[in-house]
Design an enzyme around this catalytic site. Structure first.
Site, PDB file in Angstrom:
ATOM      1  N   GLU A  17       0.826  -1.203   0.000  1.00  0.00           N
ATOM      2  CA  GLU A  17       0.000   0.000   0.000  1.00  0.00           C
ATOM      3  C   GLU A  17       0.863   1.256   0.000  1.00  0.00           C
ATOM      4  O   GLU A  17       1.875   1.332   0.698  1.00  0.00           O
ATOM      5  CB  GLU A  17      -0.893  -0.011   1.236  1.00  0.00           C
ATOM      6  CG  GLU A  17      -1.813   1.194   1.343  1.00  0.00           C
ATOM      7  CD  GLU A  17      -2.761   1.059   2.492  1.00  0.00           C
ATOM      8  OE1 GLU A  17      -3.524   0.066   2.504  1.00  0.00           O
ATOM      9  OE2 GLU A  17      -2.753   1.923   3.391  1.00  0.00           O
ATOM     10  N   THR A  48      -3.937   4.914  -1.702  1.00  0.00           N
ATOM     11  CA  THR A  48      -4.936   5.443  -0.781  1.00  0.00           C
ATOM     12  C   THR A  48      -5.630   6.687  -1.345  1.00  0.00           C
ATOM     13  O   THR A  48      -5.220   7.257  -2.361  1.00  0.00           O
ATOM     14  CB  THR A  48      -4.307   5.784   0.580  1.00  0.00           C
ATOM     15  OG1 THR A  48      -3.339   6.832   0.403  1.00  0.00           O
ATOM     16  CG2 THR A  48      -3.633   4.569   1.189  1.00  0.00           C
ATOM     17  N   ARG A 107     -14.625   4.298   4.980  1.00  0.00           N
ATOM     18  CA  ARG A 107     -15.380   5.502   5.316  1.00  0.00           C
ATOM     19  C   ARG A 107     -14.491   6.727   5.190  1.00  0.00           C
ATOM     20  O   ARG A 107     -14.891   7.749   4.642  1.00  0.00           O
ATOM     21  CB  ARG A 107     -15.922   5.409   6.746  1.00  0.00           C
ATOM     22  CG  ARG A 107     -16.750   6.627   7.166  1.00  0.00           C
ATOM     23  CD  ARG A 107     -16.932   6.712   8.667  1.00  0.00           C
ATOM     24  NE  ARG A 107     -15.674   7.015   9.344  1.00  0.00           N
ATOM     25  CZ  ARG A 107     -15.561   7.150  10.664  1.00  0.00           C
ATOM     26  NH1 ARG A 107     -16.623   6.983  11.431  1.00  0.00           N
ATOM     27  NH2 ARG A 107     -14.395   7.430  11.202  1.00  0.00           N
ATOM     28  N   GLY A 108     -13.288   6.616   5.722  1.00  0.00           N
ATOM     29  CA  GLY A 108     -12.397   7.768   5.789  1.00  0.00           C
ATOM     30  C   GLY A 108     -12.515   8.457   7.134  1.00  0.00           C
ATOM     31  O   GLY A 108     -13.563   8.411   7.793  1.00  0.00           O
ATOM     32  N   ALA A 126     -18.935   2.970   5.763  1.00  0.00           N
ATOM     33  CA  ALA A 126     -18.386   2.230   4.631  1.00  0.00           C
ATOM     34  C   ALA A 126     -19.396   1.239   4.069  1.00  0.00           C
ATOM     35  O   ALA A 126     -19.457   1.020   2.858  1.00  0.00           O
ATOM     36  CB  ALA A 126     -17.110   1.509   5.056  1.00  0.00           C
ATOM     37  N   TYR A 146     -10.593  -4.758  11.638  1.00  0.00           N
ATOM     38  CA  TYR A 146      -9.794  -4.264  12.770  1.00  0.00           C
ATOM     39  C   TYR A 146      -9.654  -5.357  13.829  1.00  0.00           C
ATOM     40  O   TYR A 146     -10.551  -5.549  14.665  1.00  0.00           O
ATOM     41  CB  TYR A 146     -10.452  -3.012  13.356  1.00  0.00           C
ATOM     42  CG  TYR A 146     -10.576  -1.911  12.330  1.00  0.00           C
ATOM     43  CD1 TYR A 146      -9.559  -0.980  12.161  1.00  0.00           C
ATOM     44  CD2 TYR A 146     -11.688  -1.834  11.480  1.00  0.00           C
ATOM     45  CE1 TYR A 146      -9.654   0.012  11.197  1.00  0.00           C
ATOM     46  CE2 TYR A 146     -11.788  -0.853  10.505  1.00  0.00           C
ATOM     47  CZ  TYR A 146     -10.771   0.064  10.370  1.00  0.00           C
ATOM     48  OH  TYR A 146     -10.868   1.034   9.397  1.00  0.00           O
ATOM     49  N   HIS A 150     -12.169  -1.360  15.950  1.00  0.00           N
ATOM     50  CA  HIS A 150     -12.000   0.036  15.543  1.00  0.00           C
ATOM     51  C   HIS A 150     -12.062   0.924  16.784  1.00  0.00           C
ATOM     52  O   HIS A 150     -12.820   0.646  17.732  1.00  0.00           O
ATOM     53  CB  HIS A 150     -13.110   0.424  14.560  1.00  0.00           C
ATOM     54  CG  HIS A 150     -12.893   1.727  13.868  1.00  0.00           C
ATOM     55  ND1 HIS A 150     -13.130   2.942  14.482  1.00  0.00           N
ATOM     56  CD2 HIS A 150     -12.438   2.016  12.621  1.00  0.00           C
ATOM     57  CE1 HIS A 150     -12.855   3.920  13.637  1.00  0.00           C
ATOM     58  NE2 HIS A 150     -12.426   3.392  12.500  1.00  0.00           N
ATOM     59  N   LYS A 166     -20.664  -4.920   6.037  1.00  0.00           N
ATOM     60  CA  LYS A 166     -19.897  -4.547   4.840  1.00  0.00           C
ATOM     61  C   LYS A 166     -19.800  -5.720   3.874  1.00  0.00           C
ATOM     62  O   LYS A 166     -19.950  -5.560   2.653  1.00  0.00           O
ATOM     63  CB  LYS A 166     -18.504  -4.038   5.241  1.00  0.00           C
ATOM     64  CG  LYS A 166     -18.522  -2.675   5.923  1.00  0.00           C
ATOM     65  CD  LYS A 166     -17.129  -2.096   6.122  1.00  0.00           C
ATOM     66  CE  LYS A 166     -16.460  -2.612   7.342  1.00  0.00           C
ATOM     67  NZ  LYS A 166     -15.193  -1.883   7.663  1.00  0.00           N
TER      68      LYS A 166
END
Length: 291
Positions: A17, A48, A107-108, A126, A146, A150, A166
């Protein structure tokens, strides 16, 4: 390149990434960084996308460079928070025109300032963005998981329910937030399977790059620093940059050995736009016939 097909047909899948260069100096070095790590033959690279579209143009240009100029298998991120449906469509249409087939959906982060512009129809979760994309496009979709929960979730079980939503809405693979204890990951995978989540879950690998960065990211991301790693960090001089990188390589390589021996479907490296650590870890694992 559809990532879900990679995980069906090849294991372990190696991915890396990157974030788009943030200034001219970084841009001048970026091509060489990509070339260096492409020599290790990753199965795909991902780029990203800043929350609220903050890196929208830069992300597009970087994805274009990898796909069009360098002919590399590439996944494009999209972060929905702050953007309306028309903005999302514009971004996705532009990626589709480049030949992108897989989108990683998050989601951001929420803006840290009160005056940040937020579209009234922005996707706040998300899972909602995944549903929107699945209904309107033919992309393969990935999402984040996560292993320690999260930081905004009440607990891990609640967070896994969000992950299931999701996946139920269309995500076909999960890339996990990094962790420094493999047991967190294995326990997470077991809990996800118990909840009927059967898509590939990929461990994220974040080597130590500097002592300061490691401690800062741990607080931001909620990824615990183990006692073993904490002792090693404390032993290092905070100015010993080479020592920190070597520690990061050795610790992450050992993590990867344990993960690979348990048959994980892949390894996803958070490169932080650096080449040495990821390259040396992969070289070690190949030398040991683990890759």
């Amino acid at each position: 390149m559809r990532v879900n097909e990679l995980y069906k047909n090849k294991q372990p899948v190696i991915s890396m990434e990157f974030f788009p260069p943030r200034n001219q100096a970084a841009s001048e070095k970026f091509g060489g960084l990509i070339d260096t790590l492409a020599a290790y033959n990753p199965d795909y690279m991902s780029i990203t996308f800043g929350a609220g579209g903050s890196t929208r143009d830069g992300s597009y240009q970087t994805v274009k460079e990898l796909i069009v100029d360098k002919k590399l298998p590439t996944v494009a991120y999209i972060a929905g928070y702050g953007l309306g449906p028309d903005d999302i469509r514009e971004v996705l249409d532009s990626y589709r025109e480049l030949g992108v087939e897989t989108i990683f959906v998050i989601r951001g982060d929420q803006p840290k300032t009160d005056d940040a512009a937020l579209h009234p129809d922005s996707f706040l979760y998300a899972s909602d963005l995944i549903s929107f994309i699945k209904s309107n496009y033919d992309f393969t979709l990935g999402c984040a998981g996560y292993p320690e929960g999260h930081i905004e979730a009440k607990n891990l079980d609640q967070d896994i329910q969000y992950l299931k939503q999701k996946v139920d809405n269309g995500a076909e693979y999960v890339v996990a937030q990094y962790f420094y204890d493999n047991d967190y990951f294995f326990n997470y995978v077991d809990k996800c399977k118990d909840q009927g989540i059967n898509v590939p879950i990929i461990p994220g690998i974040m080597p130590v790059y500097t002592v300061k960065m490691t401690r800062m990211l741990s607080k931001i991301c909620g990824s615990a620093i183990t006692d073993e790693l904490d002792q090693k960090l404390n032993f290092l001089d905070s100015e010993d940059k080479e020592g920190a990188v070597k520690l990061g390589i050795d610790f992450a390589a050992e993590q990867c050995r344990g993960l690979l021996k348990q048959g994980v479907p892949g390894l996803h490296f958070y490169t932080m736009d650096r080449s040495k650590s990821t390259g040396e870890i992969i070289a070690q694992l190949k030398q040991e016939n683990l890759l």
